[in-house]
Design a protein around this motif. Structure first.
Motif, mmCIF file in Angstrom:
data_model
loop_
_atom_site.group_PDB
_atom_site.id
_atom_site.type_symbol
_atom_site.label_atom_id
_atom_site.label_comp_id
_atom_site.label_asym_id
_atom_site.label_seq_id
_atom_site.Cartn_x
_atom_site.Cartn_y
_atom_site.Cartn_z
ATOM 1 N N LEU A 101 0.833 -1.209 0.000
ATOM 2 C CA LEU A 101 0.000 0.000 0.000
ATOM 3 C C LEU A 101 0.867 1.258 0.000
ATOM 4 O O LEU A 101 0.587 2.220 -0.732
ATOM 5 C CB LEU A 101 -0.925 0.002 1.214
ATOM 6 N N ALA A 102 1.918 1.255 0.802
ATOM 7 C CA ALA A 102 2.793 2.428 0.884
ATOM 8 C C ALA A 102 3.415 2.751 -0.464
ATOM 9 O O ALA A 102 3.627 3.924 -0.801
ATOM 10 C CB ALA A 102 3.883 2.192 1.929
ATOM 11 N N HIS A 103 3.692 1.724 -1.244
ATOM 12 C CA HIS A 103 4.292 1.941 -2.561
ATOM 13 C C HIS A 103 3.365 2.765 -3.451
ATOM 14 O O HIS A 103 3.819 3.650 -4.193
ATOM 15 C CB HIS A 103 4.578 0.588 -3.219
ATOM 16 N N TYR A 104 2.074 2.498 -3.382
ATOM 17 C CA TYR A 104 1.110 3.270 -4.174
ATOM 18 C C TYR A 104 0.955 4.681 -3.618
ATOM 19 O O TYR A 104 0.865 5.649 -4.371
ATOM 20 C CB TYR A 104 -0.245 2.567 -4.169
ATOM 21 N N VAL A 105 0.911 4.803 -2.302
ATOM 22 C CA VAL A 105 0.672 6.098 -1.675
ATOM 23 C C VAL A 105 1.849 7.039 -1.891
ATOM 24 O O VAL A 105 1.678 8.249 -2.059
ATOM 25 C CB VAL A 105 0.380 5.910 -0.170
ATOM 26 N N ALA A 108 1.463 9.108 -5.257
ATOM 27 C CA ALA A 108 0.005 9.209 -5.349
ATOM 28 C C ALA A 108 -0.471 9.710 -6.707
ATOM 29 O O ALA A 108 -1.455 9.201 -7.254
ATOM 30 C CB ALA A 108 -0.514 10.125 -4.241
ATOM 31 N N GLU A 109 0.205 10.702 -7.268
ATOM 32 C CA GLU A 109 -0.268 11.272 -8.530
ATOM 33 C C GLU A 109 -0.293 10.235 -9.638
ATOM 34 O O GLU A 109 -1.275 10.103 -10.377
ATOM 35 C CB GLU A 109 0.612 12.459 -8.942
ATOM 36 N N GLY A 174 -10.689 2.316 -2.301
ATOM 37 C CA GLY A 174 -11.376 3.404 -1.604
ATOM 38 C C GLY A 174 -10.551 4.670 -1.593
ATOM 39 O O GLY A 174 -11.072 5.776 -1.802
ATOM 40 N N TRP A 175 -9.257 4.527 -1.357
ATOM 41 C CA TRP A 175 -8.349 5.686 -1.345
ATOM 42 C C TRP A 175 -8.254 6.314 -2.733
ATOM 43 O O TRP A 175 -8.285 7.540 -2.878
ATOM 44 C CB TRP A 175 -6.982 5.231 -0.858
ATOM 45 N N LEU A 176 -8.172 5.474 -3.764
ATOM 46 C CA LEU A 176 -8.078 5.984 -5.129
ATOM 47 C C LEU A 176 -9.367 6.698 -5.542
ATOM 48 O O LEU A 176 -9.333 7.763 -6.160
ATOM 49 C CB LEU A 176 -7.785 4.832 -6.096
ATOM 50 N N ARG A 177 -10.511 6.123 -5.189
ATOM 51 C CA ARG A 177 -11.791 6.739 -5.542
ATOM 52 C C ARG A 177 -11.963 8.098 -4.872
ATOM 53 O O ARG A 177 -12.635 8.988 -5.410
ATOM 54 C CB ARG A 177 -12.936 5.813 -5.153
ATOM 55 N N ALA A 178 -11.359 8.237 -3.695
ATOM 56 C CA ALA A 178 -11.448 9.508 -2.969
ATOM 57 C C ALA A 178 -10.390 10.498 -3.437
ATOM 58 O O ALA A 178 -10.255 11.584 -2.852
ATOM 59 C CB ALA A 178 -11.317 9.261 -1.469
ATOM 60 N N GLY A 179 -9.634 10.132 -4.457
ATOM 61 C CA GLY A 179 -8.622 11.042 -4.987
ATOM 62 C C GLY A 179 -7.373 11.128 -4.134
ATOM 63 O O GLY A 179 -6.629 12.111 -4.229
#
Length: 239
Positions: A101-105, A108-109, A174-179
């Motif tokens: 998860l941290a890798h995606y965060v 983020a862009e 959920g995190w991606l959908r929330a931008g």
């Protein structure tokens, strides 16, 4: 001149992003602006300021450029799992999920733009599904080894690996959908709490006479890792 892993040189000036990162950013931007089918490898290389041959030193195809370096990420996950023992296996699994998860965060862009693209391009969706399967297989193999002498080890490993991956993906989506507007680490801990509660009974076969039951209560806000560490500390202090 030395440079740390944040991309900052030792004189305090920002360093140029690695070529692989520049290519990934260029690919995502061009797919978003011009369309996936309309964008070529030459377009991506030109946007990143490198040659076509340089592109192919880093990526095999244009779709490869927008996905995380799964080989490197899987190696990090594998290393975390291998560093554990049977007593800390569940903690290792949850730590490994946090690494992904941290890798995606951290980027983020690119993650957000990739998410939008994958929703529109079937070829990218197929690639993403194949990538998820690699993580699930890695978790399944680790858990299967951990439970090797237990009844139904293969089935239990498959179920837990699928649950771990599903928990991660649900939180990530959920995190991606929330931008990307919030820190998803708390929701991930919450989701993993369900996984731990479901599979808390998984353990190596007991030694004869080792049938004592431990009952513990924790604050609802406690993270899964804190719960597991507290239980382990209690068990270690009461042989």
């Amino acid at each position: 001149m030395a440079m740390d892993n944040t991309g900052v040189r030792d004189n305090g000036r920002m360093a140029t992003p690695p070529i692989s990162h520049r290519l990934a950013e260029a690919a995502v931007a061009l797919f978003d602006e011009n369309g996936y089918d309309e964008t070529t490898v030459d377009d991506i290389a030109a946007r990143a300021g490198v040659s076509r041959s340089t592109f192919f030193r880093y990526y095999r195809s244009k779709e490869d450029a927008i996905f995380p370096d799964h080989d490197t990420l899987l190696a990090r996950v594998d290393a975390r799992l291998r560093a554990s023992t049977a007593d800390t296996a569940i903690v290792a699994v949850t730590d490994a999920v946090r690494i992904v998860l941290a890798h995606y965060v951290e980027d983020a862009e690119v993650s957000l733009r990739r998410y939008r693209l994958v929703g529109r391009v079937p070829a990218l969706r197929d690639r993403e599904i194949a990538s998820v399967a690699r993580y699930q297989r890695l978790f399944r193999e680790f858990i299967g080894t951990w439970l090797a002498d237990s009844p139904d080890a293969g089935l239990r490993a498959e179920l837990m690996a699928a649950s771990v991956v599903a928990a991660h993906n649900q939180v990530l989506r959920g995190w991606l959908r929330a931008g990307g507007t919030y820190d998803p680490s708390g929701p991930l801990d919450h989701a993993l709490g369900y996984v731990i509660a479901t599979f808390h009974h998984l353990e190596q076969p007991k030694e004869p006479g080792d049938d004592q039951i431990v009952v513990a209560a924790f604050n609802r806000a406690a993270s899964p890792q804190a719960v597991m560490e507290a239980i382990q500390a209690h068990l270690s202090s009461h042989p």
